[in-house]
Scaffold this active site. Structure first.
Site, PDB file in Angstrom:
ATOM      1  N   HIS A  62       0.815  -1.217   0.000  1.00 52.38           N
ATOM      2  CA  HIS A  62       0.000   0.000   0.000  1.00 52.38           C
ATOM      3  C   HIS A  62       0.849   1.267   0.000  1.00 52.38           C
ATOM      4  O   HIS A  62       0.379   2.341   0.394  1.00 52.38           O
ATOM      5  CB  HIS A  62      -0.936  -0.002   1.206  1.00 52.38           C
ATOM      6  CG  HIS A  62      -1.913  -1.136   1.205  1.00 52.38           C
ATOM      7  ND1 HIS A  62      -2.868  -1.301   0.215  1.00 52.38           N
ATOM      8  CD2 HIS A  62      -2.058  -2.189   2.053  1.00 52.38           C
ATOM      9  CE1 HIS A  62      -3.576  -2.386   0.465  1.00 52.38           C
ATOM     10  NE2 HIS A  62      -3.103  -2.944   1.566  1.00 52.38           N
ATOM     11  N   GLY A  63       2.092   1.155  -0.436  1.00 50.58           N
ATOM     12  CA  GLY A  63       2.946   2.323  -0.538  1.00 50.58           C
ATOM     13  C   GLY A  63       3.153   3.021   0.790  1.00 50.58           C
ATOM     14  O   GLY A  63       3.335   2.384   1.826  1.00 50.58           O
ATOM     15  N   LYS A  65       1.046   4.428   2.579  1.00 51.40           N
ATOM     16  CA  LYS A  65      -0.084   4.268   3.483  1.00 51.40           C
ATOM     17  C   LYS A  65      -0.002   2.972   4.292  1.00 51.40           C
ATOM     18  O   LYS A  65      -0.820   2.748   5.189  1.00 51.40           O
ATOM     19  CB  LYS A  65      -1.394   4.302   2.691  1.00 51.40           C
ATOM     20  CG  LYS A  65      -1.646   5.642   1.998  1.00 51.40           C
ATOM     21  CD  LYS A  65      -2.955   5.625   1.228  1.00 51.40           C
ATOM     22  CE  LYS A  65      -3.205   6.972   0.544  1.00 51.40           C
ATOM     23  NZ  LYS A  65      -4.475   6.972  -0.233  1.00 51.40           N
ATOM     24  N   ALA A  66       0.940   2.111   3.958  1.00 52.39           N
ATOM     25  CA  ALA A  66       1.090   0.868   4.705  1.00 52.39           C
ATOM     26  C   ALA A  66       1.465   1.183   6.150  1.00 52.39           C
ATOM     27  O   ALA A  66       2.224   2.117   6.410  1.00 52.39           O
ATOM     28  CB  ALA A  66       2.166  -0.001   4.062  1.00 52.39           C
ATOM     29  N   PRO A  67       0.940   0.430   7.127  1.00 50.56           N
ATOM     30  CA  PRO A  67       1.279   0.695   8.535  1.00 50.56           C
ATOM     31  C   PRO A  67       2.769   0.539   8.808  1.00 50.56           C
ATOM     32  O   PRO A  67       3.340   1.253   9.628  1.00 50.56           O
ATOM     33  CB  PRO A  67       0.452  -0.341   9.298  1.00 50.56           C
ATOM     34  CG  PRO A  67       0.120  -1.398   8.296  1.00 50.56           C
ATOM     35  CD  PRO A  67      -0.001  -0.694   6.988  1.00 50.56           C
ATOM     36  N   VAL A  69       6.180   0.392   6.447  1.00 49.00           N
ATOM     37  CA  VAL A  69       6.596   0.594   5.058  1.00 49.00           C
ATOM     38  C   VAL A  69       7.855  -0.226   4.748  1.00 49.00           C
ATOM     39  O   VAL A  69       8.775  -0.302   5.552  1.00 49.00           O
ATOM     40  CB  VAL A  69       6.862   2.090   4.778  1.00 49.00           C
ATOM     41  CG1 VAL A  69       7.247   2.310   3.321  1.00 49.00           C
ATOM     42  CG2 VAL A  69       5.625   2.905   5.128  1.00 49.00           C
ATOM     43  N   VAL A  70       7.868  -0.841   3.558  1.00 47.41           N
ATOM     44  CA  VAL A  70       9.023  -1.633   3.116  1.00 47.41           C
ATOM     45  C   VAL A  70       9.703  -0.905   1.957  1.00 47.41           C
ATOM     46  O   VAL A  70       9.041  -0.483   0.998  1.00 47.41           O
ATOM     47  CB  VAL A  70       8.591  -3.041   2.668  1.00 47.41           C
ATOM     48  CG1 VAL A  70       9.810  -3.852   2.201  1.00 47.41           C
ATOM     49  CG2 VAL A  70       7.878  -3.766   3.811  1.00 47.41           C
ATOM     50  N   LYS A  86      12.206  -3.164   6.216  1.00 50.60           N
ATOM     51  CA  LYS A  86      10.860  -2.936   6.745  1.00 50.60           C
ATOM     52  C   LYS A  86      10.964  -1.987   7.933  1.00 50.60           C
ATOM     53  O   LYS A  86      11.629  -2.293   8.929  1.00 50.60           O
ATOM     54  CB  LYS A  86      10.228  -4.256   7.176  1.00 50.60           C
ATOM     55  CG  LYS A  86       8.801  -4.093   7.718  1.00 50.60           C
ATOM     56  CD  LYS A  86       8.151  -5.441   7.968  1.00 50.60           C
ATOM     57  CE  LYS A  86       6.708  -5.290   8.419  1.00 50.60           C
ATOM     58  NZ  LYS A  86       6.036  -6.595   8.593  1.00 50.60           N
ATOM     59  N   ASP A 180      -0.241 -13.745   8.846  1.00 44.97           N
ATOM     60  CA  ASP A 180      -0.780 -13.176   7.600  1.00 44.97           C
ATOM     61  C   ASP A 180      -0.239 -13.890   6.361  1.00 44.97           C
ATOM     62  O   ASP A 180       0.313 -13.262   5.457  1.00 44.97           O
ATOM     63  CB  ASP A 180      -0.458 -11.683   7.495  1.00 44.97           C
ATOM     64  CG  ASP A 180      -1.161 -10.868   8.570  1.00 44.97           C
ATOM     65  OD1 ASP A 180      -1.990 -11.445   9.306  1.00 44.97           O
ATOM     66  OD2 ASP A 180      -0.881  -9.671   8.681  1.00 44.97           O
TER      67      ASP A 180
END
Length: 241
Positions: A62-63, A65-67, A69-70, A86, A180
């Site tokens: 999610h770019g 917006k990811a909780p 970010v990688v 990460k 997940d």
């Protein structure tokens, strides 16, 4: 994009190969892998490797917006090794020792079926993981986003074989819970071999205790009781295809 699709087709979508290493032999394979031992990195090293955590280097689903970010990056002081980093959000892992212990435990795993964890960083409020970079995208991309070239069943079976080997290896090393498990967690290396992301082996809640942050991939007994049953070899795995 077309060039990459052609390469992927050329590398073996239509052929099914079993892994040269039987699951029972995986515990000895680290001697043959060119993967460095787990280490702790400095924040400045990882900042430099990712271009200052540049938006252009974000590879998370999610770019921005990811909780968590990688980023992709390159370690200039390690033979230009390509990596992914990460970066957890500021509220994750408040307990420094818990984070380091968990990362070091996962960092002991070494398998050709994993995108192996190379190291971590814990400075101030920053919590970061460093893993091998897999250049051939995720299983999700090849299943859902390349409609002009659907994933052949031979390769789907190959993914299932490699994934089963990866989970079997992790279980044999005491890491029986994977968080997940989904198509974004399966990556492809330079030779188009499927790899399971090491990030899913890390507990991912603030207290380091919850099983999953995505209820769609949570074992049904956890939803009912809050506990995970210790699976046996005959226990079911849930489909990610």
């Amino acid at each position: 994009m077309a060039a990459r699709c052609f390469y992927f087709s050329f590398c073996g979508w239509s052929s099914l190969k079993s892994n040269d290493t039987h699951p029972s032999d995986l515990e000895n394979e680290s001697d043959h892998l060119k993967v460095p031992v787990f280490k702790e990195y400095k924040l400045d090293q990882l900042r430099a490797a990712t271009g200052g955590f540049s938006v252009e280097n974000i590879v998370s689903e999610h770019g921005e917006k990811a909780p968590n970010v990688v980023y992709k990056g390159k370690l200039d002081d390690d033979g230009d090794r390509l990596i992914v980093v990460k970066r957890f959000n500021k509220s994750a892992w408040p307990d420094t020792r818990q984070f380091l212990d968990e990362a070091k435990a996962v960092g002991q795993l070494r398998s050709q079926t994993l995108a192996n964890l190379l190291g971590c960083c814990c400075e101030g409020n920053e919590r970061l993981l460093v893993a091998e970079f897999m250049p051939r995208e995720t299983l999700s991309k090849h299943l859902f986003h390349w409609e002009s070239q659907p994933l052949k069943w031979a390769m789907r079976l190959r993914v299932a074989l490699y994934l089963a080997q990866a989970l079997d290896y992790c279980s044999s090393k005491g890491r029986s819970l994977y968080h997940d498990l989904n198509a974004y967690r399966v990556l492809f290396d330079q030779d188009c071999n499927p790899r399971l992301s090491c990030f899913g082996l890390m507990k991912n809640s603030r207290d380091g205790k919850s099983y999953s942050t995505n209820l769609a991939f949570t074992p049904p007994e956890y939803m009912r009781t809050g506990r995970v049953i210790a699976y046996t070899a005959s226990a079911p795995y849930y489909s990610i295809f």
